[in-house]
Design an enzyme around this catalytic site. Sequence first.
Site, short mmCIF file in Angstrom:
data_model
loop_
_atom_site.label_atom_id
_atom_site.label_comp_id
_atom_site.label_asym_id
_atom_site.label_seq_id
_atom_site.Cartn_x
_atom_site.Cartn_y
_atom_site.Cartn_z
N LEU A 20 3.09 1.03 -4.66
CA LEU A 20 2.90 1.26 -3.23
C LEU A 20 3.52 0.14 -2.39
O LEU A 20 4.14 0.40 -1.36
CB LEU A 20 1.41 1.38 -2.91
CG LEU A 20 0.76 2.73 -3.20
CD1 LEU A 20 -0.76 2.60 -3.18
CD2 LEU A 20 1.21 3.78 -2.19
N ASP A 39 5.30 -11.02 -4.81
CA ASP A 39 4.72 -10.54 -6.06
C ASP A 39 4.47 -11.75 -6.95
O ASP A 39 5.00 -12.84 -6.70
CB ASP A 39 5.66 -9.56 -6.77
CG ASP A 39 4.91 -8.57 -7.64
OD1 ASP A 39 4.60 -7.47 -7.15
OD2 ASP A 39 4.62 -8.90 -8.80
N ASN A 92 -1.16 -5.70 0.59
CA ASN A 92 -1.21 -4.68 -0.45
C ASN A 92 -1.58 -5.22 -1.83
O ASN A 92 -2.02 -4.45 -2.70
CB ASN A 92 0.16 -3.99 -0.54
CG ASN A 92 0.27 -3.07 -1.71
OD1 ASN A 92 -0.25 -1.96 -1.71
ND2 ASN A 92 0.97 -3.51 -2.76
N TYR A 158 -13.94 -3.89 -7.08
CA TYR A 158 -12.86 -3.27 -6.30
C TYR A 158 -13.40 -2.53 -5.08
O TYR A 158 -12.90 -2.68 -3.96
CB TYR A 158 -12.08 -2.32 -7.21
CG TYR A 158 -10.93 -1.60 -6.57
CD1 TYR A 158 -9.75 -2.27 -6.29
CD2 TYR A 158 -11.01 -0.24 -6.29
CE1 TYR A 158 -8.67 -1.60 -5.73
CE2 TYR A 158 -9.94 0.44 -5.73
CZ TYR A 158 -8.78 -0.25 -5.45
OH TYR A 158 -7.71 0.42 -4.90
N LYS A 162 -12.66 -3.49 -1.18
CA LYS A 162 -11.99 -2.55 -0.29
C LYS A 162 -12.89 -2.15 0.88
O LYS A 162 -12.39 -1.93 2.00
CB LYS A 162 -11.55 -1.31 -1.07
CG LYS A 162 -10.41 -1.57 -2.05
CD LYS A 162 -9.16 -2.11 -1.36
CE LYS A 162 -7.95 -2.13 -2.27
NZ LYS A 162 -6.76 -2.70 -1.62
N THR A 192 0.10 5.88 -9.07
CA THR A 192 0.45 4.50 -9.37
C THR A 192 -0.19 4.12 -10.69
O THR A 192 -0.93 4.90 -11.30
CB THR A 192 -0.04 3.55 -8.27
OG1 THR A 192 -1.48 3.51 -8.31
CG2 THR A 192 0.42 3.99 -6.90
#
Length: 305
Positions: A20, A39, A92, A158, A162, A192
Amino acid sequence: MPPIDLTGKAAVVTGSGRGLGLAYARALAAHGARVVVNDVDEAAAEQAVASITEAGGAAVAEVVPVGTAEAADRLVARAVEAFGRLDVLVTNAGILRDKVLWKMTDDDFDAVVTTHLRGTFTCARAAAVRMREQGEGGTLVLVGSPAGQRGNFGQTNYAAAKAGIAAMARTWSMELARARITVNAVVPVAATAMTETVPAFAPYVEAMRDGAPLPDFLRKGEGFGTPEDCAALVPFLASEAARGITGQAIGIGGDKVALWSHPQEVRAAYADGGWSPEALADAWHTSVGAEPQTVGIPAPRIPEA
Protein backbone atom coordinates in the site's frame (compact mmCIF):
# COMPACT_ATOMS: atom_id res chain seq x y z
CA MET A 1 -13.48 18.85 -11.92
CA PRO A 2 -10.00 19.80 -13.17
CA PRO A 3 -7.22 17.20 -12.87
CA ILE A 4 -5.66 16.78 -9.43
CA ASP A 5 -2.33 18.60 -9.60
CA LEU A 6 0.19 18.35 -6.75
CA THR A 7 3.04 20.02 -8.61
CA GLY A 8 5.37 21.78 -6.19
CA LYS A 9 4.28 19.75 -3.17
CA ALA A 10 6.62 17.46 -1.24
CA ALA A 11 5.46 14.33 0.56
CA VAL A 12 6.78 11.71 2.97
CA VAL A 13 5.23 8.24 2.85
CA THR A 14 6.36 5.88 5.60
CA GLY A 15 6.60 2.17 4.88
CA SER A 16 6.47 2.81 1.14
CA GLY A 17 8.93 0.27 -0.19
CA ARG A 18 6.14 -2.09 -1.20
CA GLY A 19 2.42 -2.78 -0.89
CA LEU A 20 0.00 0.00 0.00
CA GLY A 21 2.76 2.46 0.86
CA LEU A 22 4.35 2.07 -2.54
CA ALA A 23 0.97 2.54 -4.21
CA TYR A 24 0.44 5.77 -2.23
CA ALA A 25 3.91 7.07 -3.13
CA ARG A 26 3.44 6.29 -6.82
CA ALA A 27 0.01 7.92 -6.89
CA LEU A 28 1.33 11.10 -5.27
CA ALA A 29 4.25 11.24 -7.71
CA ALA A 30 1.98 10.58 -10.69
CA HIS A 31 0.04 13.70 -9.75
CA GLY A 32 3.16 15.87 -9.49
CA ALA A 33 4.28 15.55 -5.88
CA ARG A 34 7.91 14.89 -5.00
CA VAL A 35 8.17 11.97 -2.60
CA VAL A 36 10.42 10.74 0.20
CA VAL A 37 10.13 6.95 0.16
CA ASN A 38 10.68 5.46 3.62
CA ASP A 39 11.27 1.82 4.49
CA VAL A 40 13.43 -0.33 6.74
CA ASP A 41 14.51 -2.37 3.71
CA GLU A 42 17.08 -0.35 1.76
CA ALA A 43 16.76 -2.44 -1.39
CA ALA A 44 12.97 -2.09 -1.39
CA ALA A 45 13.22 1.67 -0.83
CA GLU A 46 15.72 2.15 -3.65
CA GLN A 47 13.66 -0.02 -5.98
CA ALA A 48 10.56 2.05 -5.15
CA VAL A 49 12.45 5.27 -5.90
CA ALA A 50 13.63 3.82 -9.19
CA SER A 51 10.09 2.85 -10.20
CA ILE A 52 8.88 6.40 -9.49
CA THR A 53 11.73 8.17 -11.28
CA GLU A 54 11.53 5.84 -14.27
CA ALA A 55 7.87 6.83 -14.60
CA GLY A 56 8.86 10.49 -14.70
CA GLY A 57 8.36 11.34 -11.04
CA ALA A 58 10.72 12.68 -8.40
CA ALA A 59 11.64 10.64 -5.33
CA VAL A 60 14.40 10.00 -2.81
CA ALA A 61 14.80 7.33 -0.16
CA GLU A 62 15.25 7.54 3.61
CA VAL A 63 15.87 4.18 5.27
CA VAL A 64 14.90 4.26 8.94
CA PRO A 65 12.38 2.43 11.16
CA VAL A 66 9.67 4.80 12.32
CA GLY A 67 8.79 5.13 15.99
CA THR A 68 11.36 7.45 17.50
CA ALA A 69 11.45 11.23 17.38
CA GLU A 70 14.88 10.99 15.77
CA ALA A 71 13.49 8.93 12.88
CA ALA A 72 10.64 11.39 12.37
CA ASP A 73 13.05 14.32 12.33
CA ARG A 74 15.18 12.53 9.74
CA LEU A 75 12.20 12.06 7.44
CA VAL A 76 11.14 15.69 7.63
CA ALA A 77 14.75 16.85 7.18
CA ARG A 78 15.12 14.61 4.13
CA ALA A 79 12.07 16.20 2.49
CA VAL A 80 13.36 19.70 3.24
CA GLU A 81 16.88 18.85 2.08
CA ALA A 82 15.72 17.25 -1.17
CA PHE A 83 12.69 19.37 -2.02
CA GLY A 84 12.84 22.47 0.17
CA ARG A 85 9.58 21.85 2.01
CA LEU A 86 7.02 19.36 3.33
CA ASP A 87 3.33 19.46 2.41
CA VAL A 88 2.04 15.91 2.81
CA LEU A 89 2.70 13.12 5.31
CA VAL A 90 1.27 9.62 4.90
CA THR A 91 1.86 7.40 7.96
CA ASN A 92 1.64 3.94 6.44
CA ALA A 93 4.48 1.97 8.10
CA GLY A 94 3.31 -1.07 10.00
CA ILE A 95 4.07 -4.56 11.24
CA LEU A 96 2.03 -7.46 12.63
CA ARG A 97 2.63 -9.64 15.67
CA ASP A 98 -0.68 -11.49 15.88
CA LYS A 99 -1.50 -13.60 18.94
CA VAL A 100 -4.50 -14.07 21.21
CA LEU A 101 -4.42 -12.10 24.46
CA TRP A 102 -3.11 -14.86 26.73
CA LYS A 103 -0.23 -15.66 24.37
CA MET A 104 0.78 -12.12 23.42
CA THR A 105 4.09 -11.05 24.94
CA ASP A 106 5.12 -7.58 26.03
CA ASP A 107 7.48 -7.47 23.05
CA ASP A 108 4.67 -8.44 20.65
CA PHE A 109 2.54 -5.61 22.00
CA ASP A 110 5.27 -3.00 22.20
CA ALA A 111 6.68 -3.64 18.71
CA VAL A 112 3.33 -3.09 16.99
CA VAL A 113 2.33 -0.10 19.10
CA THR A 114 5.76 1.49 18.61
CA THR A 115 5.61 1.23 14.82
CA HIS A 116 1.94 2.03 14.24
CA LEU A 117 0.87 4.33 17.06
CA ARG A 118 4.08 5.95 18.27
CA GLY A 119 5.40 6.08 14.71
CA THR A 120 2.29 7.93 13.60
CA PHE A 121 2.53 10.31 16.55
CA THR A 122 6.22 11.17 16.17
CA CYS A 123 6.06 11.58 12.41
CA ALA A 124 2.89 13.66 12.55
CA ARG A 125 4.34 15.88 15.27
CA ALA A 126 7.51 16.55 13.29
CA ALA A 127 5.51 17.20 10.11
CA ALA A 128 3.09 19.53 11.91
CA VAL A 129 5.97 21.58 13.30
CA ARG A 130 7.43 22.01 9.81
CA MET A 131 4.08 22.74 8.14
CA ARG A 132 3.19 25.35 10.76
CA GLU A 133 6.57 27.02 10.23
CA GLN A 134 5.93 27.14 6.48
CA GLY A 135 2.54 28.75 7.15
CA GLU A 136 0.91 27.36 4.00
CA GLY A 137 -1.19 24.52 5.41
CA GLY A 138 -0.64 20.86 4.71
CA THR A 139 -2.06 17.35 4.76
CA LEU A 140 -1.69 14.48 7.22
CA VAL A 141 -3.04 11.13 6.03
CA LEU A 142 -3.01 8.53 8.80
CA VAL A 143 -3.47 4.94 7.72
CA GLY A 144 -5.98 3.03 9.84
CA SER A 145 -7.62 -0.38 9.46
CA PRO A 146 -11.01 -2.07 9.79
CA ALA A 147 -9.45 -3.82 12.81
CA GLY A 148 -9.15 -0.45 14.52
CA GLN A 149 -12.77 0.39 13.75
CA ARG A 150 -14.31 -2.91 14.88
CA GLY A 151 -11.63 -5.05 16.55
CA ASN A 152 -10.26 -8.31 15.18
CA PHE A 153 -9.54 -11.69 16.75
CA GLY A 154 -5.85 -12.15 17.57
CA GLN A 155 -4.95 -8.51 16.99
CA THR A 156 -4.97 -6.84 20.41
CA ASN A 157 -1.90 -4.76 19.58
CA TYR A 158 -2.77 -3.90 15.99
CA ALA A 159 -6.44 -3.11 16.62
CA ALA A 160 -5.58 -0.92 19.62
CA ALA A 161 -2.96 1.00 17.64
CA LYS A 162 -5.25 1.53 14.66
CA ALA A 163 -8.12 2.66 16.90
CA GLY A 164 -5.72 5.13 18.47
CA ILE A 165 -4.73 6.42 15.04
CA ALA A 166 -8.38 7.18 14.20
CA ALA A 167 -8.72 9.01 17.52
CA MET A 168 -5.56 11.00 16.83
CA ALA A 169 -6.92 12.03 13.43
CA ARG A 170 -10.05 13.45 15.05
CA THR A 171 -8.01 15.23 17.74
CA TRP A 172 -5.37 16.67 15.42
CA SER A 173 -8.00 17.88 12.95
CA MET A 174 -9.15 20.27 15.67
CA GLU A 175 -5.69 21.23 16.89
CA LEU A 176 -4.30 21.95 13.42
CA ALA A 177 -7.35 23.59 11.87
CA ARG A 178 -6.06 27.15 12.37
CA ALA A 179 -2.85 26.19 10.59
CA ARG A 180 -4.92 24.93 7.63
CA ILE A 181 -3.54 21.41 8.04
CA THR A 182 -6.11 18.73 7.30
CA VAL A 183 -5.92 15.39 9.11
CA ASN A 184 -7.81 12.30 8.02
CA ALA A 185 -7.59 8.56 8.62
CA VAL A 186 -7.87 6.24 5.66
CA VAL A 187 -9.12 2.69 6.15
CA PRO A 188 -7.84 0.63 3.21
CA VAL A 189 -8.82 -2.93 2.31
CA ALA A 190 -6.50 -4.51 -0.23
CA ALA A 191 -4.62 -7.63 -1.21
CA THR A 192 -1.35 -7.22 0.68
CA ALA A 193 0.96 -9.38 2.75
CA MET A 194 -1.26 -8.53 5.73
CA THR A 195 -4.50 -9.76 4.13
CA GLU A 196 -3.47 -12.49 1.70
CA THR A 197 -3.45 -15.05 4.52
CA VAL A 198 -7.20 -14.58 5.17
CA PRO A 199 -8.54 -18.00 4.06
CA ALA A 200 -11.60 -16.58 2.30
CA PHE A 201 -9.48 -14.21 0.23
CA ALA A 202 -6.46 -16.44 -0.46
CA PRO A 203 -7.65 -18.28 -3.60
CA TYR A 204 -8.83 -15.06 -5.24
CA VAL A 205 -5.59 -13.25 -4.42
CA GLU A 206 -3.64 -16.15 -5.91
CA ALA A 207 -5.78 -16.08 -9.05
CA MET A 208 -5.30 -12.31 -9.30
CA ARG A 209 -1.54 -12.81 -9.32
CA ASP A 210 -1.98 -15.14 -12.26
CA GLY A 211 -3.82 -12.41 -14.17
CA ALA A 212 -7.45 -13.09 -13.25
CA PRO A 213 -9.60 -10.11 -12.19
CA LEU A 214 -11.09 -10.04 -8.72
CA PRO A 215 -14.83 -10.85 -8.86
CA ASP A 216 -17.44 -8.16 -8.24
CA PHE A 217 -18.55 -9.69 -4.95
CA LEU A 218 -15.07 -8.84 -3.61
CA ARG A 219 -14.51 -5.52 -5.39
CA LYS A 220 -17.97 -4.15 -4.64
CA GLY A 221 -19.51 -6.30 -1.92
CA GLU A 222 -16.42 -6.47 0.28
CA GLY A 223 -14.65 -3.37 -1.02
CA PHE A 224 -11.54 -5.51 -1.53
CA GLY A 225 -9.05 -4.95 -4.33
CA THR A 226 -5.45 -4.12 -5.10
CA PRO A 227 -3.23 -1.60 -3.33
CA GLU A 228 -3.56 0.61 -6.41
CA ASP A 229 -7.34 0.68 -5.90
CA CYS A 230 -6.75 2.36 -2.53
CA ALA A 231 -4.17 4.84 -3.76
CA ALA A 232 -6.45 7.46 -5.38
CA LEU A 233 -7.69 8.63 -1.98
CA VAL A 234 -4.25 9.94 -0.96
CA PRO A 235 -3.59 12.44 -3.78
CA PHE A 236 -7.22 13.53 -3.52
CA LEU A 237 -6.85 14.31 0.19
CA ALA A 238 -3.57 16.11 -0.53
CA SER A 239 -5.19 18.33 -3.15
CA GLU A 240 -7.04 21.64 -3.00
CA ALA A 241 -10.22 19.73 -3.84
CA ALA A 242 -10.13 18.26 -0.32
CA ARG A 243 -9.22 21.40 1.67
CA GLY A 244 -12.52 21.26 3.57
CA ILE A 245 -12.25 17.57 4.48
CA THR A 246 -10.71 16.91 7.89
CA GLY A 247 -11.24 14.73 10.95
CA GLN A 248 -12.76 11.92 8.91
CA ALA A 249 -12.18 8.17 8.66
CA ILE A 250 -12.57 7.14 5.04
CA GLY A 251 -12.63 3.57 3.84
CA ILE A 252 -11.52 2.55 0.37
CA GLY A 253 -10.93 -0.71 -1.44
CA GLY A 254 -11.82 -2.34 -4.74
CA ASP A 255 -14.66 -0.33 -6.29
CA LYS A 256 -15.91 1.02 -2.96
CA VAL A 257 -15.30 4.21 -0.99
CA ALA A 258 -17.10 4.79 2.31
CA LEU A 259 -17.26 7.16 5.25
CA TRP A 260 -16.91 5.52 8.66
CA SER A 261 -18.98 6.88 11.53
CA HIS A 262 -17.39 8.25 14.67
CA PRO A 263 -18.21 6.45 17.94
CA GLN A 264 -21.38 7.92 19.39
CA GLU A 265 -24.17 7.09 21.80
CA VAL A 266 -26.85 4.98 20.12
CA ARG A 267 -29.36 4.65 22.97
CA ALA A 268 -29.81 6.09 26.47
CA ALA A 269 -32.00 5.53 29.53
CA TYR A 270 -32.46 7.57 32.71
CA ALA A 271 -33.23 6.89 36.36
CA ASP A 272 -34.19 9.61 38.82
CA GLY A 273 -31.42 9.94 41.39
CA GLY A 274 -29.02 7.72 39.44
CA TRP A 275 -28.63 4.03 38.78
CA SER A 276 -28.18 1.10 41.16
CA PRO A 277 -26.76 -2.26 40.03
CA GLU A 278 -30.20 -3.81 40.52
CA ALA A 279 -31.92 -1.13 38.46
CA LEU A 280 -29.39 -1.63 35.66
CA ALA A 281 -29.98 -5.39 35.72
CA ASP A 282 -33.73 -4.83 35.55
CA ALA A 283 -33.66 -2.28 32.74
CA TRP A 284 -30.69 -3.33 30.61
CA HIS A 285 -32.34 -5.74 28.16
CA THR A 286 -35.34 -3.51 27.51
CA SER A 287 -33.50 -0.19 27.28
CA VAL A 288 -29.89 0.58 26.37
CA GLY A 289 -28.92 -3.07 25.92
CA ALA A 290 -31.86 -4.07 23.76
CA GLU A 291 -29.73 -4.02 20.59
CA PRO A 292 -26.07 -4.54 21.57
CA GLN A 293 -23.37 -3.46 19.15
CA THR A 294 -21.58 -6.12 17.11
CA VAL A 295 -17.82 -6.58 17.18
CA GLY A 296 -15.21 -7.85 14.76
CA ILE A 297 -14.71 -7.52 11.03
CA PRO A 298 -17.68 -9.22 9.31
CA ALA A 299 -16.78 -12.45 7.56
CA PRO A 300 -16.63 -12.15 3.77
CA ARG A 301 -19.80 -13.25 2.02
CA ILE A 302 -18.50 -15.75 -0.48
CA PRO A 303 -21.11 -16.80 -3.10
CA GLU A 304 -21.91 -20.48 -3.28
CA ALA A 305 -20.39 -22.25 -6.24
